[in-house]
Design a protein around this motif. Structure first.
Motif, PDB file in Angstrom:
ATOM      1  N   ASP A  99       0.821  -1.213   0.000  1.00  0.00           N
ATOM      2  CA  ASP A  99       0.000   0.000   0.000  1.00  0.00           C
ATOM      3  C   ASP A  99       0.858   1.268   0.000  1.00  0.00           C
ATOM      4  O   ASP A  99       0.327   2.373  -0.004  1.00  0.00           O
ATOM      5  N   THR A 100       2.175   1.080  -0.011  1.00  0.00           N
ATOM      6  CA  THR A 100       3.042   2.225   0.271  1.00  0.00           C
ATOM      7  C   THR A 100       3.820   2.738  -0.944  1.00  0.00           C
ATOM      8  O   THR A 100       4.372   3.833  -0.899  1.00  0.00           O
ATOM      9  N   SER A 101       3.861   1.967  -2.011  1.00  0.00           N
ATOM     10  CA  SER A 101       4.674   2.375  -3.158  1.00  0.00           C
ATOM     11  C   SER A 101       4.040   3.562  -3.877  1.00  0.00           C
ATOM     12  O   SER A 101       2.866   3.889  -3.673  1.00  0.00           O
ATOM     13  N   GLY A 102       4.805   4.178  -4.750  1.00  0.00           N
ATOM     14  CA  GLY A 102       4.274   5.246  -5.592  1.00  0.00           C
ATOM     15  C   GLY A 102       3.104   4.751  -6.427  1.00  0.00           C
ATOM     16  O   GLY A 102       2.091   5.445  -6.583  1.00  0.00           O
ATOM     17  N   ALA A 103       3.237   3.544  -6.961  1.00  0.00           N
ATOM     18  CA  ALA A 103       2.167   2.979  -7.789  1.00  0.00           C
ATOM     19  C   ALA A 103       0.895   2.777  -6.968  1.00  0.00           C
ATOM     20  O   ALA A 103      -0.215   3.059  -7.433  1.00  0.00           O
ATOM     21  N   ALA A 104       1.043   2.287  -5.729  1.00  0.00           N
ATOM     22  CA  ALA A 104      -0.122   2.046  -4.874  1.00  0.00           C
ATOM     23  C   ALA A 104      -0.822   3.348  -4.521  1.00  0.00           C
ATOM     24  O   ALA A 104      -2.057   3.437  -4.507  1.00  0.00           O
ATOM     25  N   ARG A 105      -0.021   4.377  -4.268  1.00  0.00           N
ATOM     26  CA  ARG A 105      -0.622   5.673  -3.908  1.00  0.00           C
ATOM     27  C   ARG A 105      -1.315   6.315  -5.120  1.00  0.00           C
ATOM     28  O   ARG A 105      -2.374   6.918  -4.998  1.00  0.00           O
ATOM     29  N   PHE A 106      -0.707   6.128  -6.302  1.00  0.00           N
ATOM     30  CA  PHE A 106      -1.337   6.594  -7.542  1.00  0.00           C
ATOM     31  C   PHE A 106      -2.701   5.930  -7.703  1.00  0.00           C
ATOM     32  O   PHE A 106      -3.708   6.587  -7.985  1.00  0.00           O
ATOM     33  N   LEU A 107      -2.729   4.607  -7.510  1.00  0.00           N
ATOM     34  CA  LEU A 107      -3.967   3.836  -7.689  1.00  0.00           C
ATOM     35  C   LEU A 107      -5.035   4.279  -6.696  1.00  0.00           C
ATOM     36  O   LEU A 107      -6.206   4.449  -7.048  1.00  0.00           O
ATOM     37  N   ALA A 108      -4.629   4.496  -5.447  1.00  0.00           N
ATOM     38  CA  ALA A 108      -5.590   4.893  -4.413  1.00  0.00           C
ATOM     39  C   ALA A 108      -6.144   6.292  -4.692  1.00  0.00           C
ATOM     40  O   ALA A 108      -7.320   6.572  -4.448  1.00  0.00           O
ATOM     41  N   ARG A 109      -5.300   7.152  -5.227  1.00  0.00           N
ATOM     42  CA  ARG A 109      -5.679   8.553  -5.409  1.00  0.00           C
ATOM     43  C   ARG A 109      -6.457   8.772  -6.705  1.00  0.00           C
ATOM     44  O   ARG A 109      -7.405   9.542  -6.745  1.00  0.00           O
TER      45      ARG A 109
END
Lengths: 135, 135
Positions: free
Chosen positions: A61-71
């Motif tokens: 949940d912490t990678s740049g990709a995960a944050r992009f997906l969440a946002r």
């Protein structure tokens, strides 16, 4: 110094569901999937001519990709351009005042060298510069 | 059926300012600029290997590109994949229930035929299918 479009990376929540579109419906071939530890993701590589479409599913949940997906939800994340000499290119960009995310190369998929340009310097586009191994 | 990544389109507010980065700093060559009436835009074409980076500056306030720019700022707008037979591909996508923006081909830059897949069917990515003229 730029040789080609290396790949287009698309962040997805579920690799299998995405392959149903990109591979089974659109007809791209899946060459392989690979866990890219440095990006905390599993990546599916689908060649298209001399380039590739990459589907990136975050594994934390912490990678740049995960944050992009969440946002922002799934979508285009970055484009990668292949350069013949990454060190020379980074020196040139620094000299011209371009904002870099990686001032020195990082390890990309396959163990190759890469560095990202900040979207602020590239019309809102996250640009990866990717150096393929010398043949 | 998919031959290559044809181009990556980036929406920008000011073509000259963007060329200062993509051409002058990054080192891509500018092949030409073209007013694409159907897209209400001026487009700069920068070849990279067998594909191209396209910088798209809207010329009206009403086009899809102009609304994208107003809403989200500059950035990646769509990717284009070259197909060998657009009619066959569209028939296949319709049969599989893919949501298309263009059920029949439209005129793309250079007068070639293209059709867009709705992002809803493609992981949030606006995908252009582009058919190059037969040689």
């Amino acid at each position: 110094m730029i040789k080609k479009i290396s790949h287009i990376a698309i962040i997805v929540p579920d690799l299998d569901a995405s392959l149903a579109f990109w591979r089974d419906t659109l007809g791209l071939e899946l060459s392989h999937t690979e866990e890219v530890a440095s990006q905390e993701s599993i990546v599916a590589f689908l060649p298209a001519g001399e380039g590739e479409v990459e589907l990136v599913q975050p594994t934390t949940d912490t990678s740049g990709a995960a944050r992009f997906l969440a946002r922002r939800g799934p979508g285009l994340h970055h484009i990668a351009l292949e350069v013949d000499n990454l060190d020379e290119m980074l020196a040139r960009l620094k000299a011209k005042g371009v904002r870099l995310i990686n001032e020195t190369p990082i390890a990309a998929a396959g163990g190759n060298r890469a560095a990202f340009i900040h979207p602020e310097s590239a019309n809102g586009v996250l640009v990866e510069l990717y150096e393929a191994p010398r043949q």
